[in-house]
Write a protein that holds these residues in place. Structure first.
Motif, mmCIF file in Angstrom:
data_model
loop_
_atom_site.group_PDB
_atom_site.id
_atom_site.type_symbol
_atom_site.label_atom_id
_atom_site.label_comp_id
_atom_site.label_asym_id
_atom_site.label_seq_id
_atom_site.Cartn_x
_atom_site.Cartn_y
_atom_site.Cartn_z
ATOM 1 N N GLU A 1 84.573 -30.106 -33.235
ATOM 2 C CA GLU A 1 84.413 -29.916 -34.677
ATOM 3 C C GLU A 1 84.519 -28.460 -35.131
ATOM 4 N N PRO A 2 83.913 -27.482 -34.435
ATOM 5 C CA PRO A 2 84.086 -26.092 -34.879
ATOM 6 C C PRO A 2 85.556 -25.654 -34.908
ATOM 7 N N ASP B 1 80.595 -20.761 -37.496
ATOM 8 C CA ASP B 1 79.243 -20.612 -36.929
ATOM 9 C C ASP B 1 78.332 -21.757 -37.374
ATOM 10 N N HIS C 1 79.117 -24.719 -35.356
ATOM 11 C CA HIS C 1 78.522 -24.606 -34.013
ATOM 12 C C HIS C 1 77.036 -24.956 -34.030
ATOM 13 N N PHE D 1 77.426 -28.937 -33.963
ATOM 14 C CA PHE D 1 78.329 -29.634 -33.042
ATOM 15 C C PHE D 1 78.619 -28.814 -31.795
ATOM 16 N N GLU D 2 78.771 -29.516 -30.679
ATOM 17 C CA GLU D 2 79.167 -28.872 -29.425
ATOM 18 C C GLU D 2 80.592 -29.248 -29.038
ATOM 19 N N GLY D 3 81.176 -30.196 -29.735
ATOM 20 C CA GLY D 3 82.508 -30.687 -29.396
ATOM 21 C C GLY D 3 83.610 -29.950 -30.132
#
Length: 162
Positions: free
Chosen positions: A139-140, A129, A132, A135-137
């Motif tokens: 990475e999560p 979380d 998120h 990052f939007e890519g």
């Protein structure tokens, strides 16, 4: 009575999530600025968590958890960094990671290693979380995979039991 318990539990979870986010921000700040844990922690506690004259803090958080994560990562950083390195795919190094991802993984690995009172799945979910939030890519997903690998090594018994 149940509603009150649920509300208290939700409030505690919200404060703990804010603490984890703040701890990652503090670790990031320490990494980039070279400032020590005490100076950064004091700034967060005095400025971000309590603004002088304000009715409410800028950020409401579990200050004890924040302090534990921050001081704990610093106190056992070599051990934490080793656990993170062991969780990375071949060819990846800590230096190669984005500074924010590095801070997230350090905080998550610390909790997995030193906070058995928090279930491993909760630790992983919380730091995914946090990822998120930044990052939007991919990475999560990277954070999820790395912390899952770390958890399977440092909390093998807990994860096998499920």
């Amino acid at each position: 009575m149940t509603d009150r318990k649920e509300n208290d539990s939700e409030e505690r979870a919200r404060l703990r999530a804010a603490s984890r986010l703040a701890a990652v921000q503090a670790l990031y700040q320490m990494d980039l600025s070279g400032r020590g844990a005490k100076a950064v922690a004091d700034e967060f506690l005095e400025v971000r968590f309590r603004e002088e004259g304000a009715e409410r803090p800028i950020v409401e958080a579990d200050e004890d958890l924040f302090a534990d994560i921050l001081s704990g990562v610093v106190a056992v950083q070599a051990e934490v960094d080793g656990a993170v390195r062991d969780a990375l795919a071949s060819g990846w190094t800590l230096k190669r990671l984005d500074a924010t991802v590095r801070a997230i993984l350090r905080a998550g690995a610390y909790e997995l290693m030193k906070r058995p009172d928090v279930p491993a799945r909760v630790v992983i979910d919380q730091y995914v979380d946090v990822a998120h939030a930044f990052f939007e890519g991919p990475e999560p997903g990277f954070v999820n995979a790395a912390l899952d690998t770390c958890a399977r090594k440092v909390r093998a018994d807990e994860l096998k039991a499920k």
